[in-house]
Motif scaffolding. Sequence first.
Motif, PDB file in Angstrom:
ATOM      1  N   UNK A  79     -62.656   7.687  -7.056  1.00 38.29           N
ATOM      2  CA  UNK A  79     -62.978   6.578  -7.499  1.00 38.29           C
ATOM      3  C   UNK A  79     -64.077   5.723  -6.461  1.00 38.29           C
ATOM      4  N   UNK A  80     -63.908   6.083  -5.648  1.00 38.02           N
ATOM      5  CA  UNK A  80     -64.820   5.591  -4.458  1.00 38.02           C
ATOM      6  C   UNK A  80     -66.264   5.829  -4.848  1.00 38.02           C
ATOM      7  N   UNK A  81     -66.913   6.850  -4.923  1.00 41.27           N
ATOM      8  CA  UNK A  81     -68.510   6.952  -5.327  1.00 41.27           C
ATOM      9  C   UNK A  81     -68.798   5.561  -6.314  1.00 41.27           C
ATOM     10  N   UNK A  82     -67.596   6.183  -7.572  1.00 39.46           N
ATOM     11  CA  UNK A  82     -68.611   5.246  -8.836  1.00 39.46           C
ATOM     12  C   UNK A  82     -68.340   3.924  -8.535  1.00 39.46           C
ATOM     13  N   UNK A  83     -66.628   3.301  -7.925  1.00 39.72           N
ATOM     14  CA  UNK A  83     -67.268   2.179  -7.227  1.00 39.72           C
ATOM     15  C   UNK A  83     -68.066   1.073  -6.383  1.00 39.72           C
ATOM     16  N   UNK A  84     -68.642   2.330  -5.479  1.00 38.46           N
ATOM     17  CA  UNK A  84     -69.822   2.416  -4.015  1.00 38.46           C
ATOM     18  C   UNK A  84     -70.623   1.916  -5.044  1.00 38.46           C
ATOM     19  N   UNK A  85     -71.100   2.412  -6.273  1.00 36.60           N
ATOM     20  CA  UNK A  85     -72.634   2.382  -7.267  1.00 36.60           C
ATOM     21  C   UNK A  85     -72.541   0.871  -7.605  1.00 36.60           C
ATOM     22  N   UNK A  86     -71.400   0.701  -8.022  1.00 31.88           N
ATOM     23  CA  UNK A  86     -71.148  -0.866  -8.490  1.00 31.88           C
ATOM     24  C   UNK A  86     -71.393  -1.739  -7.718  1.00 31.88           C
ATOM     25  N   UNK A  87     -70.701  -1.896  -6.253  1.00 35.10           N
ATOM     26  CA  UNK A  87     -70.780  -2.495  -5.272  1.00 35.10           C
ATOM     27  C   UNK A  87     -72.069  -2.826  -4.656  1.00 35.10           C
ATOM     28  N   UNK A  88     -72.970  -2.078  -4.380  1.00 29.72           N
ATOM     29  CA  UNK A  88     -73.363  -1.460  -3.920  1.00 29.72           C
ATOM     30  C   UNK A  88     -74.784  -2.517  -3.702  1.00 29.72           C
ATOM     31  N   UNK A  89     -74.643  -3.042  -5.391  1.00 31.69           N
ATOM     32  CA  UNK A  89     -76.176  -4.104  -5.934  1.00 31.69           C
ATOM     33  C   UNK A  89     -75.391  -5.331  -5.699  1.00 31.69           C
ATOM     34  N   UNK A  90     -73.569  -5.421  -5.403  1.00 30.88           N
ATOM     35  CA  UNK A  90     -73.770  -6.831  -5.027  1.00 30.88           C
ATOM     36  C   UNK A  90     -73.339  -7.008  -3.608  1.00 30.88           C
ATOM     37  N   UNK A  91     -73.310  -6.158  -3.285  1.00 31.83           N
ATOM     38  CA  UNK A  91     -72.892  -6.098  -1.321  1.00 31.83           C
ATOM     39  C   UNK A  91     -73.612  -5.792  -0.046  1.00 31.83           C
ATOM     40  N   UNK A  92     -74.478  -4.931  -0.997  1.00 33.79           N
ATOM     41  CA  UNK A  92     -75.682  -4.002  -0.195  1.00 33.79           C
ATOM     42  C   UNK A  92     -74.985  -3.345   0.939  1.00 33.79           C
ATOM     43  N   UNK A  93     -75.063  -3.435   1.493  1.00 29.91           N
ATOM     44  CA  UNK A  93     -74.710  -2.372   2.826  1.00 29.91           C
ATOM     45  C   UNK A  93     -73.386  -2.221   3.129  1.00 29.91           C
ATOM     46  N   UNK A  94     -72.853  -3.508   3.122  1.00 28.65           N
ATOM     47  CA  UNK A  94     -71.957  -3.612   3.217  1.00 28.65           C
ATOM     48  C   UNK A  94     -70.800  -3.015   2.645  1.00 28.65           C
ATOM     49  N   UNK A  95     -71.240  -2.327   0.952  1.00 35.36           N
ATOM     50  CA  UNK A  95     -70.094  -2.211  -0.038  1.00 35.36           C
ATOM     51  C   UNK A  95     -69.750  -0.149   0.568  1.00 35.36           C
TER      52      UNK A  95
END
Length: 289
Positions: A79-95
């Motif tokens: 689940x880490x990579x799929x959720x990272x792919x989503x969060x990177x759009x809103x959190x940027x590097x902090x994702x």
Amino acid sequence: MSSGFVESAGSKAQEVAKEDFDRAKVLINDAAKSQSYLYPIKGIVYFLTHRSLWKPLASKLAPTLALSAGVVASMFAFTYLPQLAILVFVNGPLAVFTTVLLVLNESSVIISVISKNFLLQDALLDTFDGTLVSKNATGILSEGRQLKAGGDPIQRLGKIIKSPFSRFSPKALVRYVMYLPLNFIPVVGTVAFILIQGRSRGSSVHDRYFQLKKWSASKRSNWLSEHTGPYTAFGTIATVLELVPIASILFSFTNTVGAALWAADIEAKESEMAQGTAPGLRDAAKRAE
């Protein structure tokens, strides 16, 4: 008309924001005065310095550690990579970091549901009750458990008269899923999510104490409403501790110890108040005569 509507809406928003800010300030002040946020830390210290309280944990350590390791590893693997792919759009590097927190939180919920329902229920109950015995709060504990003479606090625990720890509530799971999207808001959303989980966690830490007090559902609800700040503070610290991979099992027990220490202190204060009030009532009765 449009301008007036905008001004009215802006004024209303400011009013609501001020009310929320004032309420938050009151809750923070209540939490600070109660020092409830210290009890999870006190629980760690007390647990580590009272070896007899280790027995319930030791009896469940191997299977729960295996469960924790398996859940955390599986969650990061799938689940880490799929959720990272989503969060990177809103959190940027902090994702990279917020996704770790999210996966740990999700893992914590899964571990908590499985372990507390199938592995740890009796062990956590023994830990809570054993801590009350250790703090000499045996008077209230006798309402829910038989006590033996002699031995350490855990050895003194006899037959359970009433078992209060309820199984995982579907409402808690629904609430968790409902607020999960908060993590898409950078930093603030993750903090808000943990606070919400902390409030939910805090509302259940004294289920055993309330049962021993023989409080009705309405009295429990009123008590929790009057002490929202302290219970949210305790629950938030407890939630953060239980996010720690693998060690979450240890913190489940230390948080239980902390909750019992808090209950014992509440009971001691009530006893002191009763002892202080009784002489005054007797003097008043004599004067009335």
